[in-house]
Scaffold this motif. Structure first.
Motif, PDB file in Angstrom:
ATOM      1  N   SER A   1      19.767   4.050  -8.777  1.00 32.50           N
ATOM      2  CA  SER A   1      21.159   3.743  -8.441  1.00 32.50           C
ATOM      3  C   SER A   1      21.256   2.722  -7.317  1.00 32.50           C
ATOM      4  O   SER A   1      22.100   1.821  -7.343  1.00 32.50           O
ATOM      5  N   LYS A   2      20.394   2.868  -6.337  1.00 34.07           N
ATOM      6  CA  LYS A   2      20.426   1.916  -5.219  1.00 34.07           C
ATOM      7  C   LYS A   2      20.025   0.520  -5.672  1.00 34.07           C
ATOM      8  O   LYS A   2      20.603  -0.480  -5.233  1.00 34.07           O
ATOM      9  N   GLN A   3      19.060   0.444  -6.580  1.00 34.23           N
ATOM     10  CA  GLN A   3      18.581  -0.854  -7.039  1.00 34.23           C
ATOM     11  C   GLN A   3      19.492  -1.479  -8.090  1.00 34.23           C
ATOM     12  O   GLN A   3      19.778  -2.684  -8.032  1.00 34.23           O
ATOM     13  N   LYS A   4      19.941  -0.665  -9.048  1.00 30.97           N
ATOM     14  CA  LYS A   4      20.691  -1.205 -10.188  1.00 30.97           C
ATOM     15  C   LYS A   4      22.201  -1.222  -9.966  1.00 30.97           C
ATOM     16  O   LYS A   4      22.888  -2.138 -10.427  1.00 30.97           O
ATOM     17  N   LEU A   5      22.720  -0.211  -9.274  1.00 24.92           N
ATOM     18  CA  LEU A   5      24.169  -0.107  -9.104  1.00 24.92           C
ATOM     19  C   LEU A   5      24.639  -0.569  -7.726  1.00 24.92           C
ATOM     20  O   LEU A   5      25.834  -0.720  -7.506  1.00 24.92           O
ATOM     21  N   LYS A   6      23.697  -0.745  -6.814  1.00 25.69           N
ATOM     22  CA  LYS A   6      23.988  -1.268  -5.471  1.00 25.69           C
ATOM     23  C   LYS A   6      24.961  -0.383  -4.694  1.00 25.69           C
ATOM     24  O   LYS A   6      25.800  -0.871  -3.940  1.00 25.69           O
ATOM     25  N   VAL A   7      24.857   0.929  -4.899  1.00 20.35           N
ATOM     26  CA  VAL A   7      25.706   1.869  -4.160  1.00 20.35           C
ATOM     27  C   VAL A   7      24.875   2.446  -3.019  1.00 20.35           C
ATOM     28  O   VAL A   7      23.933   3.210  -3.240  1.00 20.35           O
ATOM     29  N   LYS A   8      25.212   2.072  -1.799  1.00 22.97           N
ATOM     30  CA  LYS A   8      24.413   2.468  -0.641  1.00 22.97           C
ATOM     31  C   LYS A   8      24.453   3.971  -0.396  1.00 22.97           C
ATOM     32  O   LYS A   8      23.454   4.590  -0.064  1.00 22.97           O
ATOM     33  N   LYS A   9      25.632   4.562  -0.542  1.00 30.09           N
ATOM     34  CA  LYS A   9      25.757   6.003  -0.285  1.00 30.09           C
ATOM     35  C   LYS A   9      25.355   6.783  -1.536  1.00 30.09           C
ATOM     36  O   LYS A   9      26.165   7.395  -2.224  1.00 30.09           O
ATOM     37  N   THR A  10      24.067   6.720  -1.826  1.00 26.45           N
ATOM     38  CA  THR A  10      23.478   7.451  -2.946  1.00 26.45           C
ATOM     39  C   THR A  10      22.549   8.506  -2.366  1.00 26.45           C
ATOM     40  O   THR A  10      21.683   8.194  -1.551  1.00 26.45           O
ATOM     41  N   PHE A  11      22.731   9.759  -2.794  1.00 21.29           N
ATOM     42  CA  PHE A  11      22.012  10.872  -2.185  1.00 21.29           C
ATOM     43  C   PHE A  11      21.329  11.723  -3.252  1.00 21.29           C
ATOM     44  O   PHE A  11      21.888  11.953  -4.321  1.00 21.29           O
ATOM     45  N   TYR A  12      20.145  12.198  -2.910  1.00 19.57           N
ATOM     46  CA  TYR A  12      19.474  13.202  -3.748  1.00 19.57           C
ATOM     47  C   TYR A  12      20.067  14.563  -3.412  1.00 19.57           C
ATOM     48  O   TYR A  12      19.940  15.055  -2.297  1.00 19.57           O
ATOM     49  N   ILE A  13      20.754  15.153  -4.370  1.00 16.53           N
ATOM     50  CA  ILE A  13      21.359  16.474  -4.205  1.00 16.53           C
ATOM     51  C   ILE A  13      20.715  17.406  -5.231  1.00 16.53           C
ATOM     52  O   ILE A  13      20.839  17.198  -6.443  1.00 16.53           O
ATOM     53  N   LYS A  14      20.042  18.413  -4.753  1.00 19.12           N
ATOM     54  CA  LYS A  14      19.366  19.342  -5.647  1.00 19.12           C
ATOM     55  C   LYS A  14      20.367  20.128  -6.492  1.00 19.12           C
ATOM     56  O   LYS A  14      21.431  20.488  -6.005  1.00 19.12           O
ATOM     57  N   ASN A  15      20.007  20.364  -7.745  1.00 21.27           N
ATOM     58  CA  ASN A  15      20.755  21.359  -8.510  1.00 21.27           C
ATOM     59  C   ASN A  15      20.566  22.719  -7.837  1.00 21.27           C
ATOM     60  O   ASN A  15      19.558  22.958  -7.171  1.00 21.27           O
ATOM     61  N   PHE A  16      21.528  23.596  -8.016  1.00 21.93           N
ATOM     62  CA  PHE A  16      21.406  24.931  -7.432  1.00 21.93           C
ATOM     63  C   PHE A  16      21.806  25.973  -8.460  1.00 21.93           C
ATOM     64  O   PHE A  16      22.456  25.662  -9.466  1.00 21.93           O
ATOM     65  N   ILE A  17      21.423  27.193  -8.192  1.00 20.36           N
ATOM     66  CA  ILE A  17      21.745  28.275  -9.112  1.00 20.36           C
ATOM     67  C   ILE A  17      22.724  29.238  -8.463  1.00 20.36           C
ATOM     68  O   ILE A  17      22.695  29.471  -7.255  1.00 20.36           O
ATOM     69  N   ALA A  18      23.578  29.777  -9.289  1.00 18.93           N
ATOM     70  CA  ALA A  18      24.484  30.826  -8.822  1.00 18.93           C
ATOM     71  C   ALA A  18      23.702  32.129  -8.692  1.00 18.93           C
ATOM     72  O   ALA A  18      22.570  32.257  -9.180  1.00 18.93           O
TER      73      ALA A  18
END
Length: 356
Positions: free
Chosen positions: A146-163
């Motif tokens: 996303s940072k390279q192709k979409l040029k969106v600086k505020k890109t974050f790795y957010i883990k999936n979580f379980i209920a």
């Protein structure tokens, strides 16, 4: 904060499950947590907290002006500040942002084929990414993309979580010998490569005919699903394979099984791994996506598209030993600590604040 989760469907799938999980989890922590499904409802609707504001748009076409206006009215009614658009719903989210001043848009990228990003079709994403105020991605490869192709600086790795796991279902009936009941939770899609799993299972049975394989997942109308169903009916070991279709409350029955398996060619961050770990069963998976990061040293990783390696790992798992029990306990603790709802949602809310 006032947040809306946007998703195109509520049929059983990873992105859809996460949209519901987010709506329910945030409901306990922010002023408003709402959910909107654009195209098709499904079984996951029954898991939505009844106090979560909900809208079904019944969107009929890609450019559906009436649906956009209905969504805008819903946003205005609940004074929504942030749309978190999951997967393909980003297109509608951009349209409603264009006519809703001040609205922030986060695109949540659940792309499962992260091993094949070079071939990802992203023309629409590139055209519309300038309207994204941030991106959440389910693994680190997607963040870099996303940072390279979409040029969106505020890109974050957010883990999936379980209920939180549902109460154990003691009434669920299961066939097969204790210690040898394998389970795979994966919709019948090519990415999940069930054929490799069946090839491996065939090799396992050559050494020990006592093993059984239990499959859960939806059956889309596709050539892959059709070929897999036909194979399940024709294989000589078909009596040792049990297919249940979709099962909404999977966390209530997973502890019945002895080994959790994934044979995917590619993944983002599969919820099935988190659910296996939460259930306290040994885990074997192909080394793709974020699977290695999830398991650490407490599960078995095998190369993708290698049925012999998968079969060997299954045979080595066998019955539970003291050492294996320790690893299972450590994996469960790891899952609950790092991929549980509280820790992930805390990070998400901090990113919302940063984006606002």
């Amino acid at each position: 904060m006032r947040v809306l989760q946007l998703i195109d469907s509520l049929e059983i799938g990873g992105a859809e499950r996460m949209a519901v999980n987010y709506a329910n989890a945030l409901h306990k922590r922010v002023e408003v947590s709402a959910l909107c499904v654009t195209r098709k409802e499904g079984q996951l609707k029954t898991l939505i907290d009844p106090e979560v504001p909900y809208l079904y748009l019944k969107r009929k076409r890609r450019l559906d002006v009436a649906a956009v206006l209905r969504l805008k009215r819903f946003i205005q009614k609940h004074k929504i500040e942030i749309i978190q658009a999951h997967g393909s719903s980003y297109f509608l989210a951009v349209l409603v942002k264009l006519i809703t001043p001040g609205l922030k848009l986060i695109w949540h990228d659940h792309f499962g084929n992260s091993e094949y990003l070079a071939g990802r079709k992203a023309t629409s994403l590139k055209l519309l990414s300038s309207y994204f105020d941030g991106i959440f991605a389910v693994n680190e490869k997607l963040v870099l993309w996303s940072k390279q192709k979409l040029k969106v600086k505020k890109t974050f790795y957010i883990k999936n979580f379980i209920a939180e796991a549902l109460p154990f279902d003691t009434d669920f009936e299961i066939s097969g010998a204790k210690g040898k009941r394998m389970v795979c939770v994966a919709n019948l899609r090519p990415q999940k490569n069930h054929h490799m799993l069946l090839d491996a299972f065939k090799l396992v049975l050559e050494h020990d005919a006592g093993y059984t394989l239990h499959l859960f997942g939806s059956v889309p109308e596709s050539l892959y699903a059709k070929s897999l169903v036909e194979r399940l009916e024709e294989e000589p070991f078909s009596k040792s394979v049990f297919f249940y279709g979709t099962y909404l409350k999977i966390s209530a029955i997973l502890p019945h099984f002895d080994i959790g398996v994934l044979s995917s060619d590619s993944e983002g961050l599969p919820l099935a791994l988190l659910e296996y770990g939460q259930a306290g069963i040994p885990v074997i998976t192909t080394d793709v996506g974020q699977c290695r990061a999830v398991l650490g040293d407490f599960g078995k990783l095998v190369p993708a598209q290698n049925p012999a390696a998968l079969a060997e790992a299954i045979r080595a798992s066998g019955f539970m030993t003291d050492d294996k029990a320790v690893d299972v306990k450590k994996l469960k603790d790891r899952i609950l600590l790092e991929y549980g709802e509280p820790i992930v949602i805390q990070k998400v809310i901090s990113k919302y604040a940063e984006i606002i």
